[in-house]
Scaffold this motif. Sequence first.
Motif, PDB file in Angstrom:
ATOM      1  N   HIS A  91      53.191  55.674 -72.553  1.00 18.23           N
ATOM      2  CA  HIS A  91      53.676  56.732 -71.665  1.00 18.23           C
ATOM      3  C   HIS A  91      54.438  57.754 -72.492  1.00 18.23           C
ATOM      4  O   HIS A  91      55.365  57.411 -73.230  1.00 18.23           O
ATOM      5  N   ARG A  92      54.024  59.020 -72.386  1.00 16.18           N
ATOM      6  CA  ARG A  92      54.654  60.109 -73.126  1.00 16.18           C
ATOM      7  C   ARG A  92      54.704  59.768 -74.611  1.00 16.18           C
ATOM      8  O   ARG A  92      53.673  59.652 -75.253  1.00 16.18           O
ATOM      9  N   ASP A  93      55.917  59.579 -75.177  1.00 15.18           N
ATOM     10  CA  ASP A  93      56.021  59.295 -76.610  1.00 15.18           C
ATOM     11  C   ASP A  93      55.890  57.813 -76.936  1.00 15.18           C
ATOM     12  O   ASP A  93      55.961  57.427 -78.106  1.00 15.18           O
ATOM     13  N   ARG A  94      55.711  56.977 -75.926  1.00 19.35           N
ATOM     14  CA  ARG A  94      55.590  55.541 -76.157  1.00 19.35           C
ATOM     15  C   ARG A  94      54.132  55.192 -76.406  1.00 19.35           C
ATOM     16  O   ARG A  94      53.271  55.484 -75.584  1.00 19.35           O
ATOM     17  N   PRO A  95      53.820  54.557 -77.539  1.00 17.61           N
ATOM     18  CA  PRO A  95      52.418  54.234 -77.830  1.00 17.61           C
ATOM     19  C   PRO A  95      51.913  53.123 -76.916  1.00 17.61           C
ATOM     20  O   PRO A  95      52.699  52.369 -76.335  1.00 17.61           O
ATOM     21  N   PRO A  96      50.590  52.995 -76.776  1.00 19.39           N
ATOM     22  CA  PRO A  96      50.035  51.912 -75.955  1.00 19.39           C
ATOM     23  C   PRO A  96      50.437  50.544 -76.493  1.00 19.39           C
ATOM     24  O   PRO A  96      50.632  50.361 -77.698  1.00 19.39           O
ATOM     25  N   LEU A  97      50.538  49.589 -75.575  1.00 14.37           N
ATOM     26  CA  LEU A  97      50.862  48.219 -75.971  1.00 14.37           C
ATOM     27  C   LEU A  97      49.639  47.493 -76.511  1.00 14.37           C
ATOM     28  O   LEU A  97      49.735  46.708 -77.453  1.00 14.37           O
TER      29      LEU A  97
END
Length: 314
Positions: A91-97
């Motif tokens: 989400h936004r600046d958070r990379p995919p898990l």
Amino acid sequence: MATTTKSSVLSLSRTYDAPLQAVWEAWTIPEEVAQWWGPRGFTLTTHDRDFRTGGHWHYTMHGPDGTDYENTTQYLEVVPMQRMVYDHGGHRDRPPLFRVHALFTERDGKTQLDMSMTFATPEIAQEMRGFIKKAGGEGTWDRLAEHLGKRVAGKEYFIITRSFAASIEQVYQMWADPEQLAQWLPPTGATMRFLRPAGDIGTTGFYEMTLPGQPPMYGRITWLVREPPNRLAYTQQFCDANERVIRPPFFEHWPTTMLAEIDLVAEGPDQTRVRVRWDAQDANAEDLAEFIKQRAGMTLGWTGSFDKLEALLT
């Protein structure tokens, strides 16, 4: 994502009692997805969804404690009625898990779902395996099965699935033998003993169950199916000490008879997946409403029982 090895991948396989069209729509229609996506107790709000190759899905999961979890899924490949590949959890600046490959196959009116979740490293995969177990993530796929049961068959089920590091023969015996069943089936903190064991089809076992500081409770199990090592089924009823069927003491409304169907699948020589499906029998509207309301509590109860079964099998 980085090049991966087998240990970086978590795999899941489920067979649903529903045609492919129904399963695909349950995954792809936002109103249907909201009925089952996420662990028990979570709800879902879809903000926007572009379901196609190159599209995305922006949604918020609402936890039972009020915490919101924003997510964006990126669809890398969508082949209708066959497969989808997507990056999950960013989400936004958070990379995919992790990256998901989901394959849908119809056989004899049922649909097999084969999924793989690929992580950046084996260590992350192992950490996520523990997190999924603790958070009840397997409940997502049980909720999907319940949703499909209602959508396709008009039935309200409770379903729970668990994998055990033991052979299918060992796990089957832990269900089929009354003495072993009594060691793990009761809720955490309770003890159980059969006053009249039963093990043949058509026979009824009578048991006593006690919790600390509480008067004893009684119940009956009548065996309907015993097909080693893959399937068992029985009805379960609360009783008084004279074996007269009663409602349980902890609910004003509850079905007097529950049908339990247990399916066992060998996932490997020493790995067995168990699916329990509870079906309320002869329930009126109030009984059924309470049954639906208590699914989260039933999940906790069965999880405690399965934890004890797991300990006995190790």
